[in-house]
Design a protein around this motif. Structure first.
Motif, PDB file in Angstrom:
ATOM      1  N   GLU A 108     -51.294 -29.002   1.348  1.00 15.30           N
ATOM      2  CA  GLU A 108     -51.847 -29.673   2.436  1.00 15.30           C
ATOM      3  C   GLU A 108     -51.288 -30.997   2.654  1.00 15.30           C
ATOM      4  N   ILE A 109     -50.038 -31.220   3.121  1.00 19.34           N
ATOM      5  CA  ILE A 109     -49.484 -32.643   3.007  1.00 19.34           C
ATOM      6  C   ILE A 109     -49.486 -33.214   4.439  1.00 19.34           C
ATOM      7  N   SER A 110     -49.719 -34.755   4.680  1.00 17.33           N
ATOM      8  CA  SER A 110     -50.143 -35.478   5.723  1.00 17.33           C
ATOM      9  C   SER A 110     -48.568 -35.911   6.224  1.00 17.33           C
ATOM     10  N   ALA A 111     -48.774 -36.590   7.335  1.00 15.06           N
ATOM     11  CA  ALA A 111     -47.648 -37.416   8.016  1.00 15.06           C
ATOM     12  C   ALA A 111     -46.950 -38.621   7.030  1.00 15.06           C
ATOM     13  N   GLU A 112     -48.123 -38.905   6.220  1.00 12.80           N
ATOM     14  CA  GLU A 112     -47.748 -40.081   5.327  1.00 12.80           C
ATOM     15  C   GLU A 112     -46.835 -39.440   4.198  1.00 12.80           C
ATOM     16  N   ASP A 113     -47.221 -38.378   3.825  1.00 15.09           N
ATOM     17  CA  ASP A 113     -46.330 -37.798   2.590  1.00 15.09           C
ATOM     18  C   ASP A 113     -44.808 -37.673   3.289  1.00 15.09           C
ATOM     19  N   VAL A 114     -44.943 -37.142   4.509  1.00 15.23           N
ATOM     20  CA  VAL A 114     -43.435 -36.794   5.201  1.00 15.23           C
ATOM     21  C   VAL A 114     -42.781 -37.938   5.366  1.00 15.23           C
ATOM     22  N   LYS A 115     -43.301 -38.918   5.682  1.00 16.99           N
ATOM     23  CA  LYS A 115     -42.705 -40.321   6.021  1.00 16.99           C
ATOM     24  C   LYS A 115     -42.088 -40.832   4.559  1.00 16.99           C
ATOM     25  N   ARG A 116     -42.926 -40.820   3.400  1.00 18.55           N
ATOM     26  CA  ARG A 116     -42.665 -41.175   2.167  1.00 18.55           C
ATOM     27  C   ARG A 116     -41.402 -40.449   1.651  1.00 18.55           C
ATOM     28  N   ALA A 117     -41.510 -39.107   1.969  1.00 16.22           N
ATOM     29  CA  ALA A 117     -40.146 -38.272   1.372  1.00 16.22           C
ATOM     30  C   ALA A 117     -39.152 -38.399   1.957  1.00 16.22           C
ATOM     31  N   ALA A 120     -33.273 -31.796   8.476  1.00 11.80           N
ATOM     32  CA  ALA A 120     -34.436 -31.376   8.982  1.00 11.80           C
ATOM     33  C   ALA A 120     -35.918 -31.766   7.911  1.00 11.80           C
ATOM     34  N   VAL A 121     -36.860 -31.542   8.517  1.00 10.52           N
ATOM     35  CA  VAL A 121     -38.242 -31.461   7.756  1.00 10.52           C
ATOM     36  C   VAL A 121     -38.735 -30.084   8.226  1.00 10.52           C
ATOM     37  N   TYR A 122     -39.331 -29.333   7.264  1.00  7.11           N
ATOM     38  CA  TYR A 122     -39.634 -27.940   7.186  1.00  7.11           C
ATOM     39  C   TYR A 122     -40.977 -27.648   6.626  1.00  7.11           C
ATOM     40  N   VAL A 123     -41.931 -27.303   7.253  1.00  9.36           N
ATOM     41  CA  VAL A 123     -43.417 -27.032   6.874  1.00  9.36           C
ATOM     42  C   VAL A 123     -43.930 -25.630   7.358  1.00  9.36           C
ATOM     43  N   THR A 124     -44.762 -25.181   6.677  1.00 12.40           N
ATOM     44  CA  THR A 124     -45.388 -24.063   6.954  1.00 12.40           C
ATOM     45  C   THR A 124     -46.899 -24.235   7.490  1.00 12.40           C
ATOM     46  N   SER A 125     -47.129 -23.652   8.456  1.00  9.94           N
ATOM     47  CA  SER A 125     -48.548 -24.242   9.173  1.00  9.94           C
ATOM     48  C   SER A 125     -48.807 -22.982  10.465  1.00  9.94           C
ATOM     49  N   PRO A 126     -49.762 -22.205  10.400  1.00 11.16           N
ATOM     50  CA  PRO A 126     -50.776 -22.195   9.232  1.00 11.16           C
ATOM     51  C   PRO A 126     -50.230 -21.443   7.918  1.00 11.16           C
ATOM     52  N   ASP A 127     -50.806 -21.501   7.000  1.00 13.58           N
ATOM     53  CA  ASP A 127     -50.302 -21.066   5.736  1.00 13.58           C
ATOM     54  C   ASP A 127     -51.394 -19.685   5.554  1.00 13.58           C
ATOM     55  N   TYR A 128     -50.942 -19.236   4.435  1.00  7.61           N
ATOM     56  CA  TYR A 128     -51.528 -17.675   4.170  1.00  7.61           C
ATOM     57  C   TYR A 128     -52.952 -18.072   4.048  1.00  7.61           C
ATOM     58  N   LEU A 129     -53.615 -18.886   3.865  1.00  6.50           N
ATOM     59  CA  LEU A 129     -55.095 -19.188   3.723  1.00  6.50           C
ATOM     60  C   LEU A 129     -55.821 -19.530   4.960  1.00  6.50           C
ATOM     61  N   ASN A 131     -55.093 -22.739   6.447  1.00  4.64           N
ATOM     62  CA  ASN A 131     -54.771 -24.039   6.641  1.00  4.64           C
ATOM     63  C   ASN A 131     -53.878 -24.617   7.520  1.00  4.64           C
ATOM     64  N   LEU A 132     -54.133 -25.676   8.385  1.00  2.00           N
ATOM     65  CA  LEU A 132     -53.275 -26.114   9.411  1.00  2.00           C
ATOM     66  C   LEU A 132     -53.230 -27.417   8.933  1.00  2.00           C
ATOM     67  N   LEU A 133     -51.689 -27.584   9.375  1.00  5.10           N
ATOM     68  CA  LEU A 133     -51.328 -29.093   8.886  1.00  5.10           C
ATOM     69  C   LEU A 133     -51.266 -30.036  10.394  1.00  5.10           C
ATOM     70  N   ASP A 134     -51.308 -31.318  10.235  1.00  3.12           N
ATOM     71  CA  ASP A 134     -51.298 -32.121  11.480  1.00  3.12           C
ATOM     72  C   ASP A 134     -49.901 -32.296  11.920  1.00  3.12           C
ATOM     73  N   ILE A 135     -49.503 -31.310  12.713  1.00  2.59           N
ATOM     74  CA  ILE A 135     -48.190 -31.157  12.919  1.00  2.59           C
ATOM     75  C   ILE A 135     -47.857 -32.408  14.122  1.00  2.59           C
ATOM     76  N   LYS A 136     -49.023 -32.641  14.842  1.00  2.00           N
ATOM     77  CA  LYS A 136     -48.607 -33.609  15.682  1.00  2.00           C
ATOM     78  C   LYS A 136     -48.157 -35.068  15.257  1.00  2.00           C
ATOM     79  N   SER A 137     -48.972 -35.433  13.886  1.00  2.00           N
ATOM     80  CA  SER A 137     -48.662 -36.746  13.239  1.00  2.00           C
ATOM     81  C   SER A 137     -47.094 -36.497  12.567  1.00  2.00           C
ATOM     82  N   ILE A 138     -47.012 -35.431  12.074  1.00  2.00           N
ATOM     83  CA  ILE A 138     -45.985 -35.181  11.340  1.00  2.00           C
ATOM     84  C   ILE A 138     -44.676 -35.202  12.247  1.00  2.00           C
ATOM     85  N   ALA A 139     -44.881 -34.531  13.537  1.00  2.00           N
ATOM     86  CA  ALA A 139     -43.879 -34.615  14.369  1.00  2.00           C
ATOM     87  C   ALA A 139     -43.464 -36.111  14.737  1.00  2.00           C
TER      88      ALA A 139
END
Ligand SMILES: Cc1ncc(COP(=O)(O)O)c(C=O)c1O
Length: 443
Positions: free
Chosen positions: A133-142, A152-161, A163-171
């Motif tokens: 469960e990473i945030s847009a901040e985590d992506v920025k830092r990376a 590219a940045v690559y994320v999985t959302s929804p995951d198997y359990l 959980n949904l990431l905040d794709i809007k903010s990450i984008a």
């Protein structure tokens, strides 16, 4: 909405055609569906250079999903993932993809095939191998701490359990740094049909893959590679050749018909049926919470039960439901995952409710503490490790050795040790926790 592929096959199978082409069953019923199983005959178009019924059908899908173009895959999201990584890395001398750690194994093999370096992004508080469960901040830092601009940045959302990431903010972060965002949306083909569109393409991803077969009424293997209107031009223009680079030259027309029919289904009353199903799933969630179950994840068509807090393992709950002839998508020591679609009847929900009703709460089981954020040392590139000679050893004996192919069963096919990493004591414990008792290591 028209169904050009299904219509073509129907008229062909009803004609008195002599089949002097593949497949070898010639339309004779062995399983039952052979009549409509054809190959790329005259008029049936060609999947990787279409200008007829497949093109028309893909255009229908593109308008439904609001994409620059939606490309069909008859080989699942796995094929689309290989194509996405290839497209992001094409023309890059030393490609680097920053990826949230909970990737499906198809990503690892795509990185091996494309010889792409991967920078992993870890969550602050890991809960499970499947969640990151990473945030847009985590992506920025990376991105900022990366030694070069990532491809590219690559994320999985929804995951198997669920959980949904905040794709809007990450984008938005990806846009700020001019890095394309790729999303493994294998579990979320339906997200664009919710009352508030939550599909990754709508939220700003450059490309994503959806396993149509996981949540829509599509035959197993049917998937989409979506390219956004805002993606780099090369993603769109090279997508077909990228797909065909990794794909079979014999696409399944049963799956193509299924994807084609799905367009008509989605454009008809799917939104209403989806909304009705979500109400039913929500009722079931409320019922389970009232009974004392803790639920995880925010996905609308999944229920993930935290089994341990109710005094059972996920595998035990799975077996209890199985004894009632209810088969869940996934379980492990910690969780039980149920997946729903509008094709589940009201009766199905009643049976699930009644099965859970007879399960009595017990003393909670303590969760095993795992070091899932540990950042293992890399000894070899993913490619080198995947392509090197390997042997299978007992997991206990793998400490200090280099992971070769990722050893994970499907579901969930999320690797704990990644090819090229040195297996530590902690990694070994995590592998054992998830009942992975053998692992492939470099000889
Ligand atoms: C998160 C995730 N990504 C990708 C895939 C691969 O999808 P497919 O089976 O459609 O190839 C899966 C399959 O389970 C998955 O769970």
């Amino acid at each position: 909405m028209k169904t050009p592929i299904a219509d073509f096959v129907k008229s062909y199978q009803e004609s008195d055609a002599v089949r002097l082409h593949m497949p070898g069953h010639k339309g004779k019923a062995f399983l039952g569906m052979e009549k409509s199983d054809i190959t790329e005959i005259d008029g049936a178009d060609v999947l990787y250079s279409p200008d007829g019924i497949i093109e028309e059908s893909e255009n229908n899908a593109s308008s439904l999903f609001g994409t620059r173009h939606t490309f069909y895959s008859t080989e699942g999201s796995s094929l689309c993932i290989r194509a996405m990584i290839f497209l992001a890395c094409q023309n890059e001398e030393t490609p680097l993809v920053l990826a949230a750690r909970n990737v499906h194994k198809a990503f690892v093999y795509a990185a091996a095939l494309c010889d792409c370096e991967v920078g992993w992004i870890y969550p602050e508080k890991p809960s499970h191998i499947c969640a990151c469960e990473i945030s847009a901040e985590d992506v920025k830092r990376a991105i900022e701490s990366s030694d070069r601009k990532p491809s590219a940045v690559y994320v999985t959302s929804p995951d198997y359990l669920g959980n949904l990431l905040d794709i809007k903010s990450i984008a938005l972060v990806c846009k700020e740094y001019g890095v394309p965002l790729l999303v493994d949306n294998a579990h979320g083909a339906y997200l664009g049909f919710l009352s508030e569109n939550q599909h990754p393409i709508k939220s700003g991803a450059s490309m994503c893959c959806d396993s149509a077969h996981k949540t829509l009424p599509v035959l197993t293997g049917g998937a989409y590679l979506h390219v956004s209107k805002n993606a780099p031009e090369s993603f769109y223009s090279n997508a077909r050749s990228a797909l065909s680079l990794f794909a079979s030259t014999s696409p399944s027309y049963l799956i193509l018909q299924s994807l084609d029919m799905c367009n008509a289904y989605l454009s008809d009353c799917y939104r209403d049926r989806l909304a009705e199903t979500i109400v039913r799933v929500d009722f079931l969630k409320d019922f389970l919470k009232e009974k004392g179950f803790c639920l995880m994840g925010k996905e609308k068509l999944k229920i993930t039960v935290d089994a341990l807090s109710y005094g059972y393992t996920g595998n035990e709950l799975y077996e209890i439901l199985k004894s009632e002839h209810i088969f869940c998508e996934f379980s492990d020591k910690d969780f039980l995952v149920m997946m729903f679609t509008p094709e589940n009847s009201a009766k199905n929900f009643e049976r699930i409710k009644s099965a859970f009703n007879s399960i009595q709460k017990k003393t909670p089981i303590e969760r095993e503490k795992l070091q899932l954020t540990e950042k293992p040392e890399r000894a070899l590139s993913i490619r080198k490790a995947v392509f090197s000679p390997a042997e299978t050893v007992d997991t206990e004996k793998a400490v200090g050795r280099i992971c070769a192919s990722v050893t994970v069963s499907c579901p969930p096919a999320v690797p704990i040790a990644i090819s090229g990493e040195i297996i530590t004591e902690e990694t070994m414990k995590s592998l054992k926790h998830y009942d992975i008792n053998k692992i492939e290591v470099i000889v």
